[in-house]
Design a protein around this motif. Sequence first.
Motif, PDB file in Angstrom:
ATOM      1  N   LEU A  76       0.788  -1.223   0.060  1.00 23.92           N
ATOM      2  CA  LEU A  76       0.051  -0.042  -0.066  1.00 23.92           C
ATOM      3  C   LEU A  76       0.754   1.280  -0.086  1.00 23.92           C
ATOM      4  CD1 LEU A  76      -3.124  -0.751   2.379  1.00 23.92           C
ATOM      5  CD2 LEU A  76      -3.004  -0.722  -0.075  1.00 23.92           C
ATOM      6  N   TRP A  77       2.125   1.171   0.423  1.00 25.38           N
ATOM      7  CA  TRP A  77       3.025   2.246   0.383  1.00 25.38           C
ATOM      8  C   TRP A  77       3.378   2.987  -0.789  1.00 25.38           C
ATOM      9  CZ3 TRP A  77       4.487   5.772   3.766  1.00 25.38           C
ATOM     10  CH2 TRP A  77       5.534   6.455   3.372  1.00 25.38           C
ATOM     11  N   SER A  78       3.671   2.111  -1.800  1.00 24.94           N
ATOM     12  CA  SER A  78       3.675   2.515  -3.454  1.00 24.94           C
ATOM     13  C   SER A  78       2.538   3.120  -3.877  1.00 24.94           C
ATOM     14  CB  SER A  78       4.342   1.704  -3.978  1.00 24.94           C
ATOM     15  OG  SER A  78       3.708   0.315  -4.075  1.00 24.94           O
ATOM     16  N   ALA A  79       1.444   2.376  -3.496  1.00 30.04           N
ATOM     17  CA  ALA A  79       0.066   2.681  -4.239  1.00 30.04           C
ATOM     18  C   ALA A  79      -0.376   4.079  -3.663  1.00 30.04           C
ATOM     19  CB  ALA A  79      -0.811   1.583  -3.716  1.00 30.04           C
ATOM     20  N   MET A  80      -0.141   4.216  -2.039  1.00 34.79           N
ATOM     21  CA  MET A  80      -0.492   5.412  -1.681  1.00 34.79           C
ATOM     22  C   MET A  80       0.308   6.528  -2.268  1.00 34.79           C
ATOM     23  SD  MET A  80       0.714   7.745   0.786  1.00 34.79           S
ATOM     24  CE  MET A  80       2.072   6.846   1.630  1.00 34.79           C
ATOM     25  N   LEU A  81       1.518   6.449  -2.458  1.00 37.16           N
ATOM     26  CA  LEU A  81       2.439   7.586  -3.007  1.00 37.16           C
ATOM     27  C   LEU A  81       2.165   7.844  -4.645  1.00 37.16           C
ATOM     28  CD1 LEU A  81       5.950   6.877  -1.880  1.00 37.16           C
ATOM     29  CD2 LEU A  81       4.552   8.326  -1.240  1.00 37.16           C
ATOM     30  N   HIS A  83      -1.181   7.786  -5.530  1.00 34.07           N
ATOM     31  CA  HIS A  83      -2.413   8.260  -5.370  1.00 34.07           C
ATOM     32  C   HIS A  83      -2.306   9.836  -5.460  1.00 34.07           C
ATOM     33  CE1 HIS A  83      -6.615   9.243  -4.412  1.00 34.07           C
ATOM     34  NE2 HIS A  83      -6.941   7.991  -5.061  1.00 34.07           N
ATOM     35  N   PRO A  84      -2.938  10.524  -6.543  1.00 33.73           N
ATOM     36  CA  PRO A  84      -2.752  12.272  -6.326  1.00 33.73           C
ATOM     37  C   PRO A  84      -3.353  12.859  -5.297  1.00 33.73           C
ATOM     38  CG  PRO A  84      -4.460  11.348  -8.050  1.00 33.73           C
ATOM     39  CD  PRO A  84      -3.629  10.259  -7.529  1.00 33.73           C
ATOM     40  N   THR A  85      -4.187  12.261  -4.568  1.00 32.28           N
ATOM     41  CA  THR A  85      -4.831  13.003  -3.368  1.00 32.28           C
ATOM     42  C   THR A  85      -4.561  12.451  -2.144  1.00 32.28           C
ATOM     43  OG1 THR A  85      -6.795  13.323  -4.772  1.00 32.28           O
ATOM     44  CG2 THR A  85      -7.020  13.442  -2.216  1.00 32.28           C
ATOM     45  N   GLN A  86      -4.576  10.883  -1.861  1.00 28.64           N
ATOM     46  CA  GLN A  86      -4.360  10.326  -0.591  1.00 28.64           C
ATOM     47  C   GLN A  86      -2.853  10.742  -0.159  1.00 28.64           C
ATOM     48  OE1 GLN A  86      -6.261   8.689   1.616  1.00 28.64           O
ATOM     49  NE2 GLN A  86      -7.727   9.525   0.203  1.00 28.64           N
ATOM     50  N   SER A  87      -1.760  10.683  -0.873  1.00 30.21           N
ATOM     51  CA  SER A  87      -0.311  11.078  -0.948  1.00 30.21           C
ATOM     52  C   SER A  87      -0.214  12.127  -0.117  1.00 30.21           C
ATOM     53  CB  SER A  87       0.482  10.892  -2.095  1.00 30.21           C
ATOM     54  OG  SER A  87       0.066  11.516  -3.039  1.00 30.21           O
ATOM     55  N   LEU A  88      -0.984  13.230  -0.517  1.00 35.08           N
ATOM     56  CA  LEU A  88      -0.819  14.672   0.047  1.00 35.08           C
ATOM     57  C   LEU A  88      -0.934  14.852   1.667  1.00 35.08           C
ATOM     58  CD1 LEU A  88      -2.713  16.593  -2.741  1.00 35.08           C
ATOM     59  CD2 LEU A  88      -0.176  16.135  -2.744  1.00 35.08           C
ATOM     60  N   PHE A  89      -1.447  13.856   2.132  1.00 34.17           N
ATOM     61  CA  PHE A  89      -2.025  14.108   3.520  1.00 34.17           C
ATOM     62  C   PHE A  89      -0.822  13.463   4.347  1.00 34.17           C
ATOM     63  CE2 PHE A  89      -6.215  14.003   1.652  1.00 34.17           C
ATOM     64  CZ  PHE A  89      -7.032  14.920   2.651  1.00 34.17           C
ATOM     65  N   THR A  90       0.321  13.055   3.698  1.00 33.61           N
ATOM     66  CA  THR A  90       1.365  12.372   4.576  1.00 33.61           C
ATOM     67  C   THR A  90       2.000  13.430   5.630  1.00 33.61           C
ATOM     68  OG1 THR A  90       3.004  12.907   2.718  1.00 33.61           O
ATOM     69  CG2 THR A  90       1.946  10.601   3.010  1.00 33.61           C
ATOM     70  N   GLY A  91       1.875  14.883   5.095  1.00 35.88           N
ATOM     71  CA  GLY A  91       2.476  16.002   6.055  1.00 35.88           C
ATOM     72  C   GLY A  91       1.385  16.164   7.173  1.00 35.88           C
ATOM     73  N   CYS A  92       0.372  15.587   7.063  1.00 35.20           N
ATOM     74  CA  CYS A  92      -0.656  15.909   8.413  1.00 35.20           C
ATOM     75  C   CYS A  92      -0.087  15.249   9.482  1.00 35.20           C
ATOM     76  CB  CYS A  92      -2.051  15.284   7.871  1.00 35.20           C
ATOM     77  SG  CYS A  92      -2.984  16.013   6.611  1.00 35.20           S
ATOM     78  N   SER A  93       0.701  14.290   9.594  1.00 33.40           N
ATOM     79  CA  SER A  93       1.143  13.700  10.753  1.00 33.40           C
ATOM     80  C   SER A  93       2.314  14.405  11.451  1.00 33.40           C
ATOM     81  CB  SER A  93       1.960  12.229  10.317  1.00 33.40           C
ATOM     82  OG  SER A  93       3.208  12.445   9.378  1.00 33.40           O
ATOM     83  N   MET A  94       3.000  15.032  10.601  1.00 31.03           N
ATOM     84  CA  MET A  94       4.028  16.245  11.119  1.00 31.03           C
ATOM     85  C   MET A  94       3.096  17.504  11.802  1.00 31.03           C
ATOM     86  SD  MET A  94       7.229  15.097  10.608  1.00 31.03           S
ATOM     87  CE  MET A  94       6.420  13.522  10.839  1.00 31.03           C
ATOM     88  N   GLY A 139       9.978  16.358  -0.462  1.00 28.12           N
ATOM     89  CA  GLY A 139       9.761  15.185  -1.119  1.00 28.12           C
ATOM     90  C   GLY A 139       8.420  14.861  -1.727  1.00 28.12           C
ATOM     91  N   MET A 140       7.332  15.834  -1.084  1.00 26.14           N
ATOM     92  CA  MET A 140       5.822  15.360  -1.886  1.00 26.14           C
ATOM     93  C   MET A 140       5.904  16.315  -3.180  1.00 26.14           C
ATOM     94  SD  MET A 140       4.159  13.210  -0.562  1.00 26.14           S
ATOM     95  CE  MET A 140       2.862  13.599  -1.752  1.00 26.14           C
ATOM     96  N   ILE A 141       6.591  17.538  -2.998  1.00 21.23           N
ATOM     97  CA  ILE A 141       6.509  18.179  -4.273  1.00 21.23           C
ATOM     98  C   ILE A 141       7.467  17.589  -5.566  1.00 21.23           C
ATOM     99  CG2 ILE A 141       7.764  20.374  -5.399  1.00 21.23           C
ATOM    100  CD1 ILE A 141       7.343  21.654  -2.949  1.00 21.23           C
ATOM    101  N   TYR A 142       8.420  16.690  -5.016  1.00 28.99           N
ATOM    102  CA  TYR A 142       9.060  15.835  -5.906  1.00 28.99           C
ATOM    103  C   TYR A 142       8.218  14.971  -6.375  1.00 28.99           C
ATOM    104  CZ  TYR A 142      12.369  12.311  -7.962  1.00 28.99           C
ATOM    105  OH  TYR A 142      13.050  11.512  -8.635  1.00 28.99           O
ATOM    106  N   VAL A 143       7.630  14.091  -5.549  1.00 28.30           N
ATOM    107  CA  VAL A 143       6.364  13.098  -6.023  1.00 28.30           C
ATOM    108  C   VAL A 143       5.469  13.553  -6.886  1.00 28.30           C
ATOM    109  CG1 VAL A 143       4.587  11.413  -4.904  1.00 28.30           C
ATOM    110  CG2 VAL A 143       6.896  11.604  -3.841  1.00 28.30           C
ATOM    111  N   MET A 144       4.932  14.677  -6.459  1.00 23.86           N
ATOM    112  CA  MET A 144       3.958  15.396  -7.498  1.00 23.86           C
ATOM    113  C   MET A 144       4.325  15.679  -8.808  1.00 23.86           C
ATOM    114  SD  MET A 144       2.247  17.978  -4.839  1.00 23.86           S
ATOM    115  CE  MET A 144       1.145  18.591  -6.014  1.00 23.86           C
ATOM    116  N   MET A 145       5.818  15.760  -8.998  1.00 25.95           N
ATOM    117  CA  MET A 145       6.134  16.189 -10.310  1.00 25.95           C
ATOM    118  C   MET A 145       6.491  14.747 -11.053  1.00 25.95           C
ATOM    119  SD  MET A 145       8.965  19.022  -8.853  1.00 25.95           S
ATOM    120  CE  MET A 145      10.094  18.774 -10.431  1.00 25.95           C
TER     121      MET A 145
END
Length: 385
Positions: A76-81, A83-94, A139-145
């Motif tokens: 699910l880790w790679s599937a989550m990354l 995903h164009p919406t779900q991956s954006l929520f990773t920063g919510c933990s910080m 990291g997430m900006i890079y993933v989005m790109m």
Amino acid sequence: MSSRKDLKTCIRHFTWSWHTVVMGTGVVSSLISRFHFGQGSEALKILTLLTFFLNLFFFVAICAATVARYCMFPELWSAMLRHPTQSLFTGCSMMGAATLLNSGLAAHQSYSFAGPGFLYTLWAFWWLDSVGSAFTAVGMIYVMMTKHRHSLGQMSALWLLPVVTLIVASSTGGLLSTALAAAGRTSDATLTMGVSFTMVLIGLSLALMIITVYLMRLVIHGPLNASLILSSFIILGPLGQGGFSMLVNSQNLANTPLPPSLSVTAIQAVCFCVAWALWSMGLVWLCIAVSSICNVLHRQSAPFSIGYWGMIFPNGVFALLTVELGVVLESPVLNYLGAIFSVLVFLLWTFVFLKTIPAVYDTSIFNSPCASKLDEQTRSSLEGS
């Protein structure tokens, strides 16, 4: 009527957006501790400590479920990354961890909770949170790109989530800098303030770029659909938290050794002007968000989901900025306005919290788009073979 999911399925569908529960509860705790009326009363003390320990429980439980999810289902880790919406929520933990640090610091400073070592423990965790926030933002900006395929028509305010992590960490750093200076650790306070200023400037610069593109998206394509319309409030996050961070960090300049060419008063004045400009922008975006939501919900319904928690934090930090501006300006109007905003945020938190309890009980709230998509792909491959 769908049947209840078992524990394993609930963990599989446990998303990063659950960390917005910690964010929302944390900002409510901050608003209670800074409520203008009744400062120092026993009622506010009890509520502050109660929300702090409640948020600590949420944080531990949600982090445990998140870790369990990727240990049990590593695919699910790679599937989550991807995903164009779900991956954006990773920063919510910080951001959730930062609000927990804020609550702990407020309890320590205002109510003498724990000993002197507790402050340095919070400071150590802040450094960890800051590194994680910077890594998430870049990291997430890079993933989005590289991993996602985006278009202007599909854009939403969720794009802001990765970069807001820097702004949230900077405000926590400003509060810790004040506490460290009061404890006689001037050099540590100066270092913390410098790092915090750097983070808030990076975060605000990126956020304002995204907000500009988002405004163009709204003008060209109209409001978002019902599934994403509640995210309209996210715009208030970088504006409210950014202004609050500028005010808090600028207050520490008086105890900072600066060269003669730099005027502390001038820098503080600039920070105040920036905070006031961000608050003014927030008022406009609050009107845009409310009108957009009313327009969409008039035509479509938005069933209850974990996304409702995402409304609390942005409105909460905007209320927090209003409260802080009232303190700085000693303005009765802003004090009353900040109190009204704070009460409204608390009522919103109560409403969402009460709606969440039955949704957790019947497990309808556990729904991960990336997990569901992966399950469909697996079924399709099995049927095809």
